[in-house]
Design a protein around this motif. Structure first.
Motif, PDB file in Angstrom:
ATOM      1  N   GLY A  19       0.811  -1.210   0.000  1.00  0.00           N
ATOM      2  CA  GLY A  19       0.000   0.000   0.000  1.00  0.00           C
ATOM      3  C   GLY A  19       0.847   1.263   0.000  1.00  0.00           C
ATOM      4  N   PHE A  20       0.169   2.378   0.037  1.00  0.00           N
ATOM      5  CA  PHE A  20       0.854   3.662   0.029  1.00  0.00           C
ATOM      6  C   PHE A  20       1.762   3.819   1.241  1.00  0.00           C
ATOM      7  CE2 PHE A  20       1.212   8.114   1.174  1.00  0.00           C
ATOM      8  CZ  PHE A  20       1.810   8.605   0.033  1.00  0.00           C
ATOM      9  N   ASP A  21       1.348   3.320   2.386  1.00  0.00           N
ATOM     10  CA  ASP A  21       2.181   3.430   3.592  1.00  0.00           C
ATOM     11  C   ASP A  21       3.523   2.731   3.407  1.00  0.00           C
ATOM     12  OD1 ASP A  21       0.241   4.937   4.876  1.00  0.00           O
ATOM     13  OD2 ASP A  21      -0.636   3.207   5.903  1.00  0.00           O
ATOM     14  N   ASP A  22       3.539   1.632   2.648  1.00  0.00           N
ATOM     15  CA  ASP A  22       4.787   0.924   2.362  1.00  0.00           C
ATOM     16  C   ASP A  22       5.718   1.809   1.523  1.00  0.00           C
ATOM     17  OD1 ASP A  22       4.067  -1.575   3.642  1.00  0.00           O
ATOM     18  OD2 ASP A  22       2.722  -1.909   1.943  1.00  0.00           O
ATOM     19  N   LEU A  23       5.147   2.490   0.557  1.00  0.00           N
ATOM     20  CA  LEU A  23       5.939   3.402  -0.270  1.00  0.00           C
ATOM     21  C   LEU A  23       6.500   4.532   0.582  1.00  0.00           C
ATOM     22  CD1 LEU A  23       6.933   4.681  -2.977  1.00  0.00           C
ATOM     23  CD2 LEU A  23       4.732   5.849  -3.024  1.00  0.00           C
ATOM     24  N   ALA A  24       5.643   5.173   1.350  1.00  0.00           N
ATOM     25  CA  ALA A  24       6.078   6.297   2.173  1.00  0.00           C
ATOM     26  C   ALA A  24       7.172   5.876   3.155  1.00  0.00           C
ATOM     27  CB  ALA A  24       4.882   6.890   2.917  1.00  0.00           C
ATOM     28  N   ALA A  25       7.055   4.695   3.725  1.00  0.00           N
ATOM     29  CA  ALA A  25       8.058   4.204   4.677  1.00  0.00           C
ATOM     30  C   ALA A  25       9.391   3.907   3.999  1.00  0.00           C
ATOM     31  CB  ALA A  25       7.536   2.960   5.387  1.00  0.00           C
ATOM     32  N   ALA A  26       9.370   3.597   2.706  1.00  0.00           N
ATOM     33  CA  ALA A  26      10.598   3.262   1.981  1.00  0.00           C
ATOM     34  C   ALA A  26      11.397   4.489   1.560  1.00  0.00           C
ATOM     35  CB  ALA A  26      10.257   2.418   0.750  1.00  0.00           C
ATOM     36  N   LEU A  27      10.797   5.667   1.608  1.00  0.00           N
ATOM     37  CA  LEU A  27      11.505   6.878   1.198  1.00  0.00           C
ATOM     38  C   LEU A  27      12.405   7.362   2.334  1.00  0.00           C
ATOM     39  CD1 LEU A  27       8.576   8.731  -0.584  1.00  0.00           C
ATOM     40  CD2 LEU A  27      10.493   7.517  -1.654  1.00  0.00           C
ATOM     41  N   PRO A  28      13.690   7.574   2.058  1.00  0.00           N
ATOM     42  CA  PRO A  28      14.606   8.010   3.119  1.00  0.00           C
ATOM     43  C   PRO A  28      14.336   9.452   3.542  1.00  0.00           C
ATOM     44  CG  PRO A  28      15.732   7.983   1.013  1.00  0.00           C
ATOM     45  CD  PRO A  28      14.363   7.408   0.776  1.00  0.00           C
ATOM     46  N   ALA A  29      14.575   9.740   4.798  1.00  0.00           N
ATOM     47  CA  ALA A  29      14.342  11.088   5.329  1.00  0.00           C
ATOM     48  C   ALA A  29      15.411  12.074   4.889  1.00  0.00           C
ATOM     49  CB  ALA A  29      14.271  11.047   6.853  1.00  0.00           C
ATOM     50  N   ASP A  30      16.577  11.557   4.439  1.00  0.00           N
ATOM     51  CA  ASP A  30      17.692  12.458   4.161  1.00  0.00           C
ATOM     52  C   ASP A  30      18.348  12.251   2.795  1.00  0.00           C
ATOM     53  OD1 ASP A  30      18.769  10.008   4.672  1.00  0.00           O
ATOM     54  OD2 ASP A  30      20.233  10.705   6.144  1.00  0.00           O
ATOM     55  N   ASP A  31      17.623  11.661   1.860  1.00  0.00           N
ATOM     56  CA  ASP A  31      18.172  11.491   0.513  1.00  0.00           C
ATOM     57  C   ASP A  31      17.038  11.496  -0.510  1.00  0.00           C
ATOM     58  OD1 ASP A  31      20.106  11.250  -1.414  1.00  0.00           O
ATOM     59  OD2 ASP A  31      20.586   9.158  -0.988  1.00  0.00           O
TER      60      ASP A  31
END
Length: 112
Positions: A19-31
């Motif tokens: 789901g979308f939450d999986d995508l959002a969690a995979a995005l790094p906070a600093d890159d």
């Protein structure tokens, strides 16, 4: 992008049940990252039957958080259009610099 910044490398592929939450969690906070997301949703049936019609849109997401280093932001920004042209079927382009700019509600608003 690979270390030599010569090509885009697939880092992760989500399953059809992701789901979308999986995508959002995979995005790094600093890159920075590019992402492609297939959103399935429904809209009011235009035929007047009173139901909902299923729809799908494919999003190209450019993720460039404020905490990413300047070089990374420049490389991703300069490569964005060329890479996007290589993708078939992308219908909506979304750019985000912080999590509040990349929510499921925002994607749905761009989809309709």
């Amino acid at each position: 992008m690979d270390d030599a910044v010569q090509r885009v490398v697939v880092e992760k592929v989500g399953g059809r049940d992701a789901g979308f939450d999986d995508l959002a969690a995979a995005l790094p906070a600093d890159d920075c990252r590019y992402a492609v997301y297939d959103l399935d949703f429904t809209v009011d049936d235009a035929a007047g039957a009173g139901g909902e019609a299923p729809r799908s849109k494919i999003f190209f997401i450019s993720w460039s958080p404020a905490t990413a280093d300047v070089r990374s932001k420049m490389v991703y920004a300069s490569s964005n259009e060329g890479f996007k042209k290589e993708l078939d079927g992308v219908q909506v382009d979304v750019q985000a610099t912080e999590p509040g700019e990349l929510t499921l509600d925002i994607l749905k608003a761009h989809a309709t």
